[in-house]
Write a protein that holds these residues in place. Structure first.
Motif, mmCIF file in Angstrom:
data_model
loop_
_atom_site.group_PDB
_atom_site.id
_atom_site.type_symbol
_atom_site.label_atom_id
_atom_site.label_comp_id
_atom_site.label_asym_id
_atom_site.label_seq_id
_atom_site.Cartn_x
_atom_site.Cartn_y
_atom_site.Cartn_z
ATOM 1 N N LEU A 1 2.194 -5.869 0.631
ATOM 2 C CA LEU A 1 0.807 -5.508 0.344
ATOM 3 C C LEU A 1 0.409 -4.243 1.092
ATOM 4 N N GLY A 2 0.653 -4.235 2.396
ATOM 5 C CA GLY A 2 0.213 -3.116 3.215
ATOM 6 C C GLY A 2 1.313 -2.126 3.513
ATOM 7 N N MET A 3 0.972 -1.173 4.361
ATOM 8 C CA MET A 3 1.928 -0.164 4.822
ATOM 9 C C MET A 3 2.259 -0.427 6.283
ATOM 10 N N LYS A 4 3.531 -0.392 6.601
ATOM 11 C CA LYS A 4 3.926 -0.493 8.009
ATOM 12 C C LYS A 4 3.253 0.650 8.771
ATOM 13 N N THR A 5 2.739 0.332 9.930
ATOM 14 C CA THR A 5 2.009 1.340 10.688
ATOM 15 C C THR A 5 2.905 2.183 11.584
ATOM 16 N N HIS B 1 -1.059 -1.562 15.859
ATOM 17 C CA HIS B 1 -0.827 -0.452 14.925
ATOM 18 C C HIS B 1 0.565 0.134 15.094
ATOM 19 N N GLN B 2 1.504 -0.695 15.508
ATOM 20 C CA GLN B 2 2.863 -0.233 15.761
ATOM 21 C C GLN B 2 3.857 -0.977 14.876
ATOM 22 N N GLY B 3 3.433 -1.344 13.680
ATOM 23 C CA GLY B 3 4.357 -2.023 12.777
ATOM 24 C C GLY B 3 3.696 -2.921 11.761
ATOM 25 N N PRO B 4 2.742 -3.790 12.156
ATOM 26 C CA PRO B 4 2.089 -4.639 11.164
ATOM 27 C C PRO B 4 1.581 -3.838 9.967
ATOM 28 N N GLU B 5 1.512 -4.482 8.828
ATOM 29 C CA GLU B 5 1.296 -3.801 7.550
ATOM 30 C C GLU B 5 -0.174 -3.874 7.131
ATOM 31 N N TRP B 6 -0.849 -2.734 7.173
ATOM 32 C CA TRP B 6 -2.285 -2.652 6.906
ATOM 33 C C TRP B 6 -2.536 -2.324 5.435
ATOM 34 N N LEU B 7 -3.549 -2.994 4.857
ATOM 35 C CA LEU B 7 -3.780 -2.857 3.425
ATOM 36 C C LEU B 7 -4.598 -1.632 3.046
ATOM 37 N N TRP B 8 -5.590 -1.245 3.861
ATOM 38 C CA TRP B 8 -6.464 -0.161 3.408
ATOM 39 C C TRP B 8 -5.692 1.143 3.261
ATOM 40 N N VAL B 9 -4.725 1.402 4.145
ATOM 41 C CA VAL B 9 -3.939 2.630 4.017
ATOM 42 C C VAL B 9 -3.003 2.556 2.816
ATOM 43 N N SER B 10 -2.683 1.348 2.380
ATOM 44 C CA SER B 10 -1.882 1.198 1.174
ATOM 45 C C SER B 10 -2.649 1.737 -0.034
ATOM 46 N N GLY B 11 -3.975 1.540 -0.051
ATOM 47 C CA GLY B 11 -4.789 2.100 -1.123
ATOM 48 C C GLY B 11 -4.709 3.610 -1.149
ATOM 49 N N PHE B 12 -4.817 4.251 0.014
ATOM 50 C CA PHE B 12 -4.716 5.703 0.076
ATOM 51 C C PHE B 12 -3.316 6.176 -0.302
ATOM 52 N N PHE B 13 -2.294 5.408 0.068
ATOM 53 C CA PHE B 13 -0.931 5.781 -0.293
ATOM 54 C C PHE B 13 -0.757 5.797 -1.809
ATOM 55 N N LEU B 14 -1.226 4.766 -2.481
ATOM 56 C CA LEU B 14 -1.112 4.713 -3.942
ATOM 57 C C LEU B 14 -1.904 5.838 -4.596
ATOM 58 N N ALA C 1 -10.400 -11.553 5.034
ATOM 59 C CA ALA C 1 -11.244 -10.864 4.056
ATOM 60 C C ALA C 1 -11.762 -9.591 4.703
ATOM 61 N N GLN C 2 -11.299 -8.438 4.220
ATOM 62 C CA GLN C 2 -11.615 -7.173 4.882
ATOM 63 C C GLN C 2 -12.191 -6.180 3.877
ATOM 64 N N ALA C 3 -13.325 -5.562 4.251
ATOM 65 C CA ALA C 3 -14.055 -4.679 3.337
ATOM 66 C C ALA C 3 -13.243 -3.458 2.944
ATOM 67 N N TRP C 4 -12.611 -2.797 3.920
ATOM 68 C CA TRP C 4 -11.930 -1.557 3.548
ATOM 69 C C TRP C 4 -10.661 -1.817 2.757
ATOM 70 N N SER C 5 -10.073 -2.997 2.888
ATOM 71 C CA SER C 5 -8.943 -3.338 2.026
ATOM 72 C C SER C 5 -9.398 -3.391 0.573
ATOM 73 N N LEU C 6 -10.496 -4.099 0.325
ATOM 74 C CA LEU C 6 -11.035 -4.184 -1.029
ATOM 75 C C LEU C 6 -11.467 -2.819 -1.551
ATOM 76 N N CYS D 1 -10.607 0.244 -0.733
ATOM 77 C CA CYS D 1 -9.551 1.221 -1.007
ATOM 78 C C CYS D 1 -8.731 0.842 -2.229
ATOM 79 N N ILE D 2 -8.569 -0.443 -2.493
ATOM 80 C CA ILE D 2 -7.864 -0.846 -3.706
ATOM 81 C C ILE D 2 -8.735 -0.588 -4.936
#
Length: 534
Positions: A404-408, A438-451, A512-517, A519-520
């Motif tokens: 779902l997210g991007m490795k940090t 922020h040294q590995g866990p996969e964050w969803l909001w940056v995944s939106g920007f990546f796509l 449930a995170q606002a910026w995840s929603l 950015c997607i």
């Protein structure tokens, strides 16, 4: 529950937007479901209050995430708000809510910055360098999306801190939003330097003394947004060490001082837009340039000597674009490495990437591969040669993209650990007390920007590499399908803040995170936009 009609309108207007995510019928309900989920984050409540607007209307509040950010002063964060705002409010057409939030935060501007923690505007903390740029970008996106959006530039802002040392309530004034915007940018160009109020354990029990000294400025050689030091966190990667046993207390895991890559993209997107708004043809923005005045002691020659530098918006944008690729892109070929921009090639861990920063105090951190550069490419895809941008995105896809997210952080980095546990009180410095947030866990909001960056860059390559564009459409739709599946299965009917390695559930993450929603939702909107142009 308010917002039903807005959600219905969103559904009708976007029912075709996500068809083909997984190829099933009824896929058009997905944007509607996402739109409904963001209503969990926008609420009216008595505490904490948002600053009152010039019309004496209370500003609306946005919850960054549930359940961890649902009480007390922890409800309102500047950075989170403006990352989430375009997707959560502009795309579903909630323009009044977006406008009120923009104006409410504008009223708290101080030191040229939008606060990180809002604290009702009374106990705000101005300890981040990125919130103000996400705020400015949100204004741009509001102007472009809302009916008669330009009118917001003349809306009145109730400034509660018109001067840096203003005592709350003593010198309030009202001014049009464009004046507040200009002050924020001009203050950066002139240079910002201050020490946080009440510095010490009262406001941060973990930070070292030097961490309370904050600065931000524009490098006059490159046009880059610079700032920070190794003892504070000025961007969203803001985990401060708190373990005495492991020895990381007071040490930021990711200080990202110097020129953080996403800030360059945000700055370029804003100043390039202002160049259009202030042009002779447009004249919608009354300010045409920024000025830096040098202290006389820096130039002790003839007093008649010109001691100022003035840039138009276009000159600034051009300077950023001219220097971005040379300073941030790491060529694959060793022979192409320019020692002027990569003075320590032995620091390079991976080639063909866009660096995470430029000019950091620790130097090696410049060369770390993180998912921040796609933010720059999503909002300012013209900053980098499209072939280089595409190669960097391909490396990031292969190295950082998770379920779902991007490795940090690049898994090959010595500091990488993909599993976050804030309760861990062990002796391993890199994970103790969640130092690896922020040294590995996969964050969803940056995944939106990546796509979104993939779509933007592939679109620019479509004529030369048509297969890249077609493959990108397929990949983005497939990835959006994974978000949809999670949304259906989640007991919160939402998207989380982050996951652990491999998409595993993280107990310390907001489910449930606002910026995840948000950015997607922006990714869905971009997919529709490019689809209409195809």
């Amino acid at each position: 529950m308010w917002g039903r009609s807005a959600s219905s309108c969103w559904y009708r207007a976007n029912s075709r937007r996500c068809r083909g995510w997984t190829g099933c019928e009824g896929a058009g309900s997905r944007p509607r479901r996402l739109s409904l989920r963001r209503l969990q984050r926008l609420a009216s409540f008595d505490r904490p209050r948002a600053p009152v607007l010039a019309r004496r209307r209370p500003g609306d509040k946005r919850l960054p995430g549930l359940p961890h950010f649902s009480h007390g002063i922890w409800r309102n964060w500047g950075r989170d708000t403006f990352i989430a705002l375009p997707g959560c409010l502009l795309i579903p057409g909630r323009f009044d809510d977006a406008r009120y939030i923009i104006l409410a935060f504008a009223g708290t501007l101080r030191h040229g910055l939008i606060p990180n923690l809002l604290g009702e505007g009374v106990c705000s903390r101005y300890n981040c360098r990125d919130a103000v740029w996400f705020w400015l970008l949100a204004i741009k996106e509001y102007v472009q999306a809302a009916p008669n959006g330009l009118a917001i530039l003349d809306d009145k802002v109730r400034r509660i801190y018109p001067n840096d040392d203003t005592v709350l309530g003593a010198e309030e004034r009202e001014e049009p939003l464009h004046e507040t915007m200009y002050e924020a940018i001009q203050r950066h160009f002139a240079g910002i330097s201050f020490r946080e109020r009440d510095a010490g354990s009262k406001i941060d029990e973990h930070m070292n003394n030097e961490g309370f000294n904050l600065n931000a400025y524009i490098d006059l050689g490159t046009g880059f947004v610079m700032g920070g030091n190794q003892w504070n966190c000025g961007t969203w990667m803001d985990k401060m060490g708190s373990s005495d046993r492991a020895g990381n207390r007071g040490q930021p895991a990711t200080p990202r001082d110097g020129a953080a890559v996403e800030l360059q993209g945000l700055c370029y997107a804003v100043v390039d837009w202002l160049a259009e708004l202030s042009s002779k043809e447009s004249q919608h923005f009354p300010h045409t340039s920024v000025v830096h005045e040098f202290p006389y002691e820096d130039h002790p020659t003839d007093e008649k000597q010109k001691l100022t530098i003035e840039w138009t918006w276009r000159e600034w944008a051009d300077r950023l674009k001219e220097n971005f690729g040379r300073c941030f892109y790491v060529p694959e070929n060793q022979d192409e490495i320019d020692e002027a921009y990569h003075p320590r090639p032995e620091m390079i861990n991976r080639r063909g990437i866009v660096k995470d920063s430029f000019g950091s105090s620790q130097l090696y951190t410049d060369y770390q591969l993180r998912p921040n550069f796609p933010i720059a490419l999503a909002v300012a895809p013209d900053l980098l040669d499209p072939e280089q941008a595409w190669h960097a995105l391909t490396v990031a896809e292969q190295t950082l993209q998770g379920h779902l997210g991007m490795k940090t952080l690049d898994p090959s980095d010595y500091a990488y650990d993909g599993n976050y546990d804030n309760a861990n009180d062990g002796t391993d410095k890199k994970t103790a007390k969640g130092w690896n947030y922020h040294q590995g866990p996969e964050w969803l909001w940056v995944s939106g920007f990546f796509l979104r960056a993939q779509l933007a860059v592939a679109w620019r390559l479509r004529e030369k590499h048509s297969e890249v564009w077609e493959e990108t459409l397929t990949k983005v739709k497939h990835k959006l399908g994974a978000f949809w599946v999670h949304l259906q299965k989640s007991s919160w009917r939402s998207l989380p803040e982050l996951t652990n390695s491999g998409g595993a559930e993280c107990g310390g993450s907001c489910p449930a995170q606002a910026w995840s929603l948000g950015c997607i939702l922006e990714t869905v909107a971009d997919l529709d936009h490019y689809g209409k142009m195809s």
